[in-house]
Design a protein around this motif. Structure first.
Motif, PDB file in Angstrom:
ATOM      1  N   GLU A 127       0.834  -1.207   0.000  1.00 21.64           N
ATOM      2  CA  GLU A 127       0.000   0.000   0.000  1.00 21.64           C
ATOM      3  C   GLU A 127       0.866   1.253   0.000  1.00 21.64           C
ATOM      4  O   GLU A 127       0.563   2.225  -0.703  1.00 21.64           O
ATOM      5  CB  GLU A 127      -0.925   0.005   1.222  1.00 21.64           C
ATOM      6  CG  GLU A 127      -1.805   1.234   1.307  1.00 21.64           C
ATOM      7  CD  GLU A 127      -2.632   1.288   2.582  1.00 21.64           C
ATOM      8  OE1 GLU A 127      -3.401   2.268   2.734  1.00 21.64           O
ATOM      9  OE2 GLU A 127      -2.500   0.380   3.433  1.00 21.64           O
ATOM     10  N   HIS A 182      -4.857   6.305   0.391  1.00 21.80           N
ATOM     11  CA  HIS A 182      -4.754   4.954   0.943  1.00 21.80           C
ATOM     12  C   HIS A 182      -5.354   3.943  -0.023  1.00 21.80           C
ATOM     13  O   HIS A 182      -5.972   4.304  -1.025  1.00 21.80           O
ATOM     14  CB  HIS A 182      -5.503   4.863   2.282  1.00 21.80           C
ATOM     15  CG  HIS A 182      -4.857   5.621   3.391  1.00 21.80           C
ATOM     16  ND1 HIS A 182      -4.003   5.043   4.301  1.00 21.80           N
ATOM     17  CD2 HIS A 182      -4.934   6.940   3.735  1.00 21.80           C
ATOM     18  CE1 HIS A 182      -3.578   5.954   5.158  1.00 21.80           C
ATOM     19  NE2 HIS A 182      -4.134   7.126   4.832  1.00 21.80           N
ATOM     20  N   MET A 268      -7.050  -3.775  -1.859  1.00 17.04           N
ATOM     21  CA  MET A 268      -5.869  -4.498  -2.326  1.00 17.04           C
ATOM     22  C   MET A 268      -6.015  -6.005  -2.198  1.00 17.04           C
ATOM     23  O   MET A 268      -5.299  -6.758  -2.878  1.00 17.04           O
ATOM     24  CB  MET A 268      -4.626  -4.023  -1.573  1.00 17.04           C
ATOM     25  CG  MET A 268      -4.342  -2.547  -1.720  1.00 17.04           C
ATOM     26  SD  MET A 268      -2.636  -2.081  -1.311  1.00 17.04           S
ATOM     27  CE  MET A 268      -1.875  -2.096  -2.939  1.00 17.04           C
TER      28      MET A 268
END
Length: 305
Positions: A127, A182, A268
């Motif tokens: 990330e 994010h 993700m």
């Protein structure tokens, strides 16, 4: 310029034969002159001046406004004079500094970890790598529009910064907008983006009362433009399809004194979202969408004044 030719030779003595022509001209010329005067008067009244429309093709155009302000002289879409802080979430080397990032800091409502390592795709794409890449792309887009752009970290720190320092960076810069970037780490099948807005907090060192409304406007603009630019849908697991979520447990929002939001660009841990997040072309679209949302928000602020 003079011209010598038969039409301009000296008149010959046959005047009686020219009398009909002279009489015709005597009748026609005053009539033509009178017609011209009527036309000129009507045309002058029509275009609001003393000249006819034929005299100048721009005579009927509205007069230009001569008085302009410095704001009016800015190029369309310009962010000159605006300060934007981009907060790339986490840090690639946080995992090497567990003691430091686990240290608790005051966020007003309680104490929370300085930072976390963030998440990653199942294939190991971090990330923190994603957020810094999008931040760089976003910075380029905003600087092209004339904004002053600051990053809370640029891969130049061993860890962090802590969430309270991230908030202070935006505050000290007197930023017009702050966006924390994010990507989520939810379960597979949970897809889409969402923007996190600051809730109303007035406790301890936190006071978000003045930024709740402008932050909501910033978040709404980013959510709209992000979805359009990337072609992705709002989160199917947070926000009830709005792409918006309000929270009071994030230090980066609680301690902010300027308009600020977080954006979770996707999940993700979902293979379909991960395929997007790991694509450079898609990350450029993500940066474009965030940029357009920021521009829309800042120009909305300017119009409201």
């Amino acid at each position: 310029m003079s011209y010598a030719g038969p039409e301009f030779d000296s008149p010959q003595p046959r005047r009686p034969r020219r009398r009909p022509l002279t009489l015709a001209l005597a009748v026609l010329v005053p009539g033509a002159l009178l017609g011209w005067l009527v036309y000129a008067g009507v045309s002058g009244a029509a275009d609001g001046g003393g000249t006819t429309a034929a005299a100048s093709p721009r005579a009927s155009a509205p007069p230009a406004v001569s008085s302009t302000t410095a704001e009016d002289k800015k190029p369309l879409g310009s962010l000159r004079g605006k300060v934007v802080v981009i907060d790339p979430g986490h840090n690639l080397t946080n995992f090497r500094h567990t003691a430091e990032i686990n240290r608790k800091v005051d966020i007003g409502t309680n104490r929370k970890e300085c930072d976390t390592t963030g998440t990653s795709t199942n294939a190991g794409y971090a990330e923190a790598k994603f957020t810094l890449d999008v931040a760089h792309r976003l910075r380029t887009l905003l600087e092209k529009r004339g904004a002053t752009v600051k990053l809370t970290q640029d891969g130049d720190r061993p860890y962090g910064p802590c969430v309270d320092e991230r908030a202070r960076i935006g505050n000290n810069a007197k930023a017009d907008a702050v966006v924390s970037i994010h990507a989520d780490g939810a379960s597979a099948g949970q897809r889409g983006y969402h923007v996190i807005l600051p809730g109303r907090v007035h406790q301890g060192i936190a006071d978000t009362r003045r930024i709740v409304a402008p932050s909501a406007r910033l978040g709404e603009r980013i959510a709209h433009d992000f979805g359009r630019a990337t072609g992705t849908a709002p989160s199917n697991y947070i926000g009830d399809g709005t792409g918006l979520d309000t929270r009071t447990d994030l230090g980066g929002l609680n301690l902010s004194k300027v308009p600020k939001v977080f954006i979770e660009c996707g999940n993700m841990r979902d293979s379909k979202d991960a395929a997007l997040l790991t694509s450079g072309a898609w990350r450029q679209k993500a940066a474009q969408g965030i940029s357009e949302g920021i521009v829309s928000f800042l120009h909305g602020q300017r119009s409201a004044r």
